[in-house]
Design a protein around this motif. Sequence first.
Motif, short mmCIF file in Angstrom:
data_model
loop_
_atom_site.label_atom_id
_atom_site.label_comp_id
_atom_site.label_asym_id
_atom_site.label_seq_id
_atom_site.Cartn_x
_atom_site.Cartn_y
_atom_site.Cartn_z
N SER A 18 -9.10 14.53 -3.69
CA SER A 18 -7.74 14.45 -4.25
C SER A 18 -6.90 13.42 -3.50
CB SER A 18 -7.07 15.83 -4.27
OG SER A 18 -7.00 16.37 -2.98
N TYR A 19 -7.09 13.31 -2.19
CA TYR A 19 -6.37 12.25 -1.45
C TYR A 19 -6.77 10.87 -1.99
CZ TYR A 19 -3.94 14.76 2.31
OH TYR A 19 -3.07 15.54 3.03
N LEU A 20 -8.07 10.72 -2.26
CA LEU A 20 -8.52 9.43 -2.79
C LEU A 20 -7.90 9.18 -4.16
CD1 LEU A 20 -12.29 9.63 -1.78
CD2 LEU A 20 -10.71 7.79 -1.12
N ALA A 21 -7.84 10.23 -4.99
CA ALA A 21 -7.28 10.05 -6.34
C ALA A 21 -5.81 9.63 -6.26
CB ALA A 21 -7.43 11.35 -7.13
N TYR A 22 -5.05 10.30 -5.39
CA TYR A 22 -3.63 9.92 -5.26
C TYR A 22 -3.48 8.47 -4.80
CZ TYR A 22 -1.52 14.44 -6.13
OH TYR A 22 -1.08 15.60 -6.73
N ALA A 23 -4.34 8.09 -3.87
CA ALA A 23 -4.19 6.74 -3.30
C ALA A 23 -4.67 5.65 -4.26
CB ALA A 23 -4.97 6.65 -2.00
N LEU A 24 -5.60 5.99 -5.16
CA LEU A 24 -6.18 4.97 -6.04
C LEU A 24 -5.46 4.85 -7.38
CD1 LEU A 24 -9.94 5.83 -5.39
CD2 LEU A 24 -8.95 3.55 -5.06
N ARG A 25 -4.68 5.87 -7.74
CA ARG A 25 -4.23 5.96 -9.14
C ARG A 25 -3.30 4.83 -9.58
NH1 ARG A 25 0.49 10.55 -9.07
NH2 ARG A 25 1.27 9.88 -7.04
N LEU A 205 -9.32 7.79 6.50
CA LEU A 205 -10.58 7.78 5.73
C LEU A 205 -10.34 7.16 4.35
CD1 LEU A 205 -13.52 8.53 5.15
CD2 LEU A 205 -12.76 10.86 4.60
N VAL A 206 -9.23 7.56 3.75
CA VAL A 206 -8.89 7.02 2.42
C VAL A 206 -8.72 5.50 2.50
CG1 VAL A 206 -7.04 6.99 0.69
CG2 VAL A 206 -7.89 9.16 1.57
N GLU A 207 -8.03 5.05 3.54
CA GLU A 207 -7.82 3.60 3.71
C GLU A 207 -9.16 2.88 3.93
OE1 GLU A 207 -5.39 2.59 7.07
OE2 GLU A 207 -4.62 0.77 6.10
N THR A 208 -10.04 3.53 4.67
CA THR A 208 -11.36 2.94 4.93
C THR A 208 -12.15 2.79 3.63
OG1 THR A 208 -11.38 3.91 7.14
CG2 THR A 208 -13.51 3.26 6.24
N VAL A 209 -12.16 3.84 2.81
CA VAL A 209 -12.91 3.79 1.55
C VAL A 209 -12.32 2.72 0.63
CG1 VAL A 209 -13.51 5.08 -0.54
CG2 VAL A 209 -13.66 6.20 1.70
N ILE A 210 -11.00 2.71 0.52
CA ILE A 210 -10.37 1.76 -0.41
C ILE A 210 -10.56 0.33 0.08
CG2 ILE A 210 -8.16 1.01 -1.43
CD1 ILE A 210 -7.37 3.95 -1.56
N THR A 211 -10.42 0.10 1.38
CA THR A 211 -10.61 -1.26 1.90
C THR A 211 -12.06 -1.70 1.69
OG1 THR A 211 -8.95 -0.75 3.56
CG2 THR A 211 -10.22 -2.75 3.90
N ALA A 212 -12.98 -0.79 1.90
CA ALA A 212 -14.40 -1.14 1.70
C ALA A 212 -14.66 -1.47 0.23
CB ALA A 212 -15.29 0.02 2.15
N ILE A 213 -14.05 -0.72 -0.67
CA ILE A 213 -14.20 -1.01 -2.10
C ILE A 213 -13.65 -2.41 -2.40
CG2 ILE A 213 -13.22 -0.46 -4.37
CD1 ILE A 213 -13.45 2.47 -3.76
N GLU A 214 -12.45 -2.66 -1.89
CA GLU A 214 -11.76 -3.90 -2.28
C GLU A 214 -12.33 -5.14 -1.61
OE1 GLU A 214 -7.64 -2.81 -1.99
OE2 GLU A 214 -7.75 -1.81 -3.94
#
Length: 306
Positions: A18-25, A205-214
């Motif tokens: 859910s943290y990932l969903a909020y950050a990515l939406r 962790l959320v920032e790590t996942v999103i940065t890795a994606i981007e």
Amino acid sequence: MRRTRAVLIVGGSGFVGSYLAYALRDAYKVYITYCKNQITIPGVTSYPFNVIERDWLKRLAYSVQPDFVIYAAGSNNVDYVEGSQTMQDNIHNRGAAAALSNTDLLSPRFILLSNNYVFDGNRGNYHENDTLLPQNSLGKFKVSAENFLKGHSLNYLIVRSCPVYGRGNGQAVSFLDVLRKNLALGRQIKIKNDELHNFAPIEGLVETVITAIETGVKNRAIHYGGLTKCTHIEFAKQFATRFGFDPSLIMADEPGKANKERKLLDFSLNSTASLQQLKLNAFLLEQGFDLLEKKLVPGLGPAKVA
Ligand SMILES: NC(=O)c1ccc[n+]([C@@H]2O[C@H](COP(=O)([O-])OP(=O)(O)OC[C@H]3O[C@@H](n4cnc5c(N)ncnc54)[C@H](OP(=O)(O)O)[C@@H]3O)[C@@H](O)[C@H]2O)c1
């Protein structure tokens, strides 16, 4: 912002998902799955999904056409997983393999949320390429899922994280929620004392996942962990002291089911190389608590409205 790319988060109703969903939406079209606990996140579409219904995931993926699949299903509680092995194997391992197989023709980048139990816990400070030698069921399921991914995908990312802390989303109750509630009510609480981790805030962790994606990092494992190593009980006492609760309410629990040798294990991760590559900083416990303080102040609300 125009949202053209789609992300499917399997286990999106959970704490991390859910943290990932909020950050990515804002930047992506976000689709999440839930199993028993449906949550509503504005701007995010949710679908029911149980790992035993694999065909349903295929249909879902073909309708969603995800550019990224984040597999965030299953509990990270090592003792709970030890007590429910068949189901947890289905969720952490077979479910991840099925999700990859059911989406591979669409070629999304597949991101697996793994953890530090893939290591043996005998020395700590594990680097990304250290030998995987899990000693408990959760670690074994994670290694199986990681190996399947490495053998069957050319577009994957494994994110191994230490335990992360933060406020839950109202449905997925976090370790911190339980701790905070008990302390606030003045109740004694027993906490694990048999594992060392470098706990870190969920926001990192959320920032790590999103940065890795981007940044397009792929086909490898990356680590996320904090700069302070401690046991769950030391973490809890430091939390209590920092936030004005009574640390003497916190008692040491017996070693859990997953710790067969009943000795102190060190599962800390070295995330220096991964975070440097992503140009991100690791957090000291005090810095993580600073971040948490902002979320705990009445009026700022829970993570879901942040
Ligand atoms: N939390 C951490 O500190 C941490 C650290 C490292 C790695 N991870 C990994 O991140 C992932 C999520 O952890 P979490 O703490 O967010 O766990 P969580 O809060 O327990 O969430 C688990 C998610 O899995 C879903 N789920 C449970 N049973 C399922 C089933 N049979 N079929 C399909 N989905 C099912 C849950 O859905 P419902 O709630 O709707 O039933 C929920 O969305 C796990 O793989 C964990 O190992 C977590």
